[in-house]
Motif scaffolding. Structure first.
Motif, PDB file in Angstrom:
ATOM      1  N   SER A 228       0.838  -1.204   0.000  1.00 14.73           N
ATOM      2  CA  SER A 228       0.000   0.000   0.000  1.00 14.73           C
ATOM      3  C   SER A 228       0.876   1.258   0.000  1.00 14.73           C
TER       4      SER A 228
ATOM      5  N   LYS B 298     -10.736   1.693  -0.701  1.00 10.39           N
ATOM      6  CA  LYS B 298     -10.329   1.072   0.560  1.00 10.39           C
ATOM      7  C   LYS B 298     -10.633  -0.419   0.507  1.00 10.39           C
TER       8      LYS B 298
ATOM      9  N   THR C 143     -17.499   1.025  -1.053  1.00 11.82           N
ATOM     10  CA  THR C 143     -16.549   1.824  -1.812  1.00 11.82           C
ATOM     11  C   THR C 143     -17.200   2.902  -2.661  1.00 11.82           C
TER      12      THR C 143
END
Lengths: 233, 272
Positions: free
Chosen positions: A74, A103, A108
């Motif tokens: 990430s 996320k 989302t």
């Protein structure tokens, strides 16, 4: 002492029984700008996929920011090869860039802050005026800038690029490398490229990969011919 | 107009119209992902393999729709697993599942000694035969599809556009793909009632393909697909009743006309 962000220790990889990478060891430090050169089939893209945790090494170990790649990716911005992206897909530039802010595993959708960040990233690479255009309608250079904005939008510590200039003309390519050079002031860069000219001008370290690794200085004159053709089995 | 009013007062015709609305939602949403992820083979394979479930259900004496649903969902999961693990041989394996389901169905029907129902209803469908129980199942599933699409729209868009990147940003790609496959499986089976095993694939592909011809936004493609499925099924139902023709082929012919028209519009106006 510069902080190590990526460490490869004797990494090997095989697709079924075909060995593609043999015992690679490599270290990337904070704010490094490393280019990986080498022939087609030499394992460059495979190496990037291993670093991103999309593939698992058959031998050896990879540490990204001190953790396994899947735990720490990430913190990485990734620009894939343009050939891996479906250009007929109905999606706007802004939607492509915002994708990075999704996320994991939860509901989302995007808010105003996400949009602002995406617009800022597009502005950073000089592509803000393209934000409402379909991705398939862009030129090669414009597309790469958009994908670069997508890789940058979540402010990664390391930027990984796979053949970023393979579908663009030399002038646009040079401009692209200048943008990367600017980004390198605050972000480490690892890229795979065929563009020896651009790489030799800007990369701080150059590595040659043809199933094995060899590190040399970033001077294009030292590229031995054996590195430009694929090693026979 | 009088004829239309008379028809709409008939309960079976009302059921058919409700089915049109609900199938439009299902086809418009799920079909857009089928087209964009290039999974038309998946829906074809599911609908044909469902024949195995129908044959088995008749032989063992339970509801054929349940048999089709079981086979359809199993096929969807199996094909997604094949897609994830056997990149090279996947076309062969998908074709295998396709023909295997049909073969199992034919063998079980051959073994079945009792009174066999009209197989044309399964092969070619008839939306005019939708009962209230079918409408309730379709309504529940439409709500589920709508909810999934609203909640996971961006993630589904991401895995459809660039699956590798979606993995890099840690989206649950495998789970979403399996979920989508199961939804495609259930949707396909529900479509069998309206257009049959052989034509279900068309109702998935054509509306979304029309949407793709007319827009570059996934959301708009879904709206357009829902609209054209609705129009085509309404026209199909009305014409099939009026001219005493099976509803499935009439719906597919109407959709094909709209698809060709949208392709012509796209080429002529050079849309995006």
């Amino acid at each position: 002492m510069e902080k190590e962000i990526l460490v490869l220790n004797e990494v090997s990889f095989a697709y079924q029984k075909k060995k593609v990478l043999h015992g690679l060891s490599l270290t990337l430090h904070e704010l490094d700008y490393m280019a990986i050169l080498g022939p087609n089939g030499g394992g460059k893209s495979t190496l990037l996929k291993l670093i991103l945790g999309l593939l698992t090494p058959s031998d050896g170990e990879i540490q990204l920011f001190g953790l396994s790649p899947s735990q720490s990716r990430s913190q990485v911005g990734y620009l894939p090869q343009i050939l891996d992206v479906d250009l007929s897909f109905p999606i706007s530039v802004l939607e492509v860039v915002m994708m990075s802010q999704l996320k994991t595993g939860c509901l989302t959708w995007f808010n105003d802050t996400d949009q602002k960040k995406a617009r800022h990233a597009l502005d950073q690479v000089g592509a803000l005026h393209l934000s409402s255009r379909p991705i398939g309608n862009l030129s090669g250079g414009e597309r790469q800038r958009v994908l670069l904005a997508r890789a940058l939008v979540h402010q990664p510590k390391l930027l990984i690029l796979d053949e970023p200039t393979c579908s663009i003309d030399p002038e646009t390519s040079l401009h692209f490398f200048e943008v990367l050079n600017h980004i390198n002031q605050h972000t480490s860069i690892l890229l795979v490229s065929h563009d020896i000219h651009g790489v030799s001008k800007y990369a701080k370290k150059t590595v040659y990969l043809n199933r094995h690794l060899q590190t040399t200085s970033p001077d294009s004159s030292c590229i031995a011919p054996e590195f430009l053709c694929c090693e026979k089995e | 107009m009088l004829l239309l009013n008379d028809l709409c007062s008939l309960p079976f015709f009302q059921h058919a119209l409700y089915a049109c609305v609900l199938l439009s939602i299902i086809c418009g949403i799920v079909g857009s992902y089928v087209v964009l992820k290039k999974l038309s083979f998946l829906s074809g394979s599911i609908s044909h393999s469902a024949f195995g479930g129908i044959g088995m259900a008749l032989y063992y004496g339970f509801n054929p729709l349940l048999g089709a649903l079981g086979f359809g969902v199993l096929t969807a999961i199996l094909i997604e697993w094949i897609r994830q693990h056997f990149q090279q041989e996947r076309h062969v394996l998908i074709a295998l599942v396709w023909s295997l389901g049909m073969s199992i169905g034919i063998i079980f029907l051959n073994l079945y000694k009792g009174f066999a129902p009209d197989l044309n209803a399964f092969l070619f469908g008839n939306i005019l035969l939708c009962g209230l129980d079918d409408i309730v199942i379709m309504a529940c599933f439409s709500v589920l599809i709508l909810a999934l699409n609203v909640l996971y729209f961006r993630s589904l868009q991401a895995i459809s556009f660039d699956e590798e990147y979606a993995r890099v940003i840690n989206l649950p790609v495998k789970t979403l793909n399996f979920l989508l496959s199961i939804f495609i499986g259930i949707s396909t089976i529900l479509l069998i009632k309206a257009v049959g095993i052989t034509l279900a694939i068309a109702l998935f592909i054509l509306p979304a393909a029309i949407g793709k011809n007319l827009s570059y936004s996934l959301k708009k493609i879904q709206y357009i697909a829902i609209f054209f499925t609705l129009i085509s099924t309404f026209i199909g139902v009305f014409l099939s009743y009026l001219y005493n023709q099976p509803s499935g082929p009439v719906i597919v012919l109407t959709l094909s006309f709209f698809y060709l028209l949208s392709t012509f519009i796209k080429k002529t106006l050079r849309l995006f």
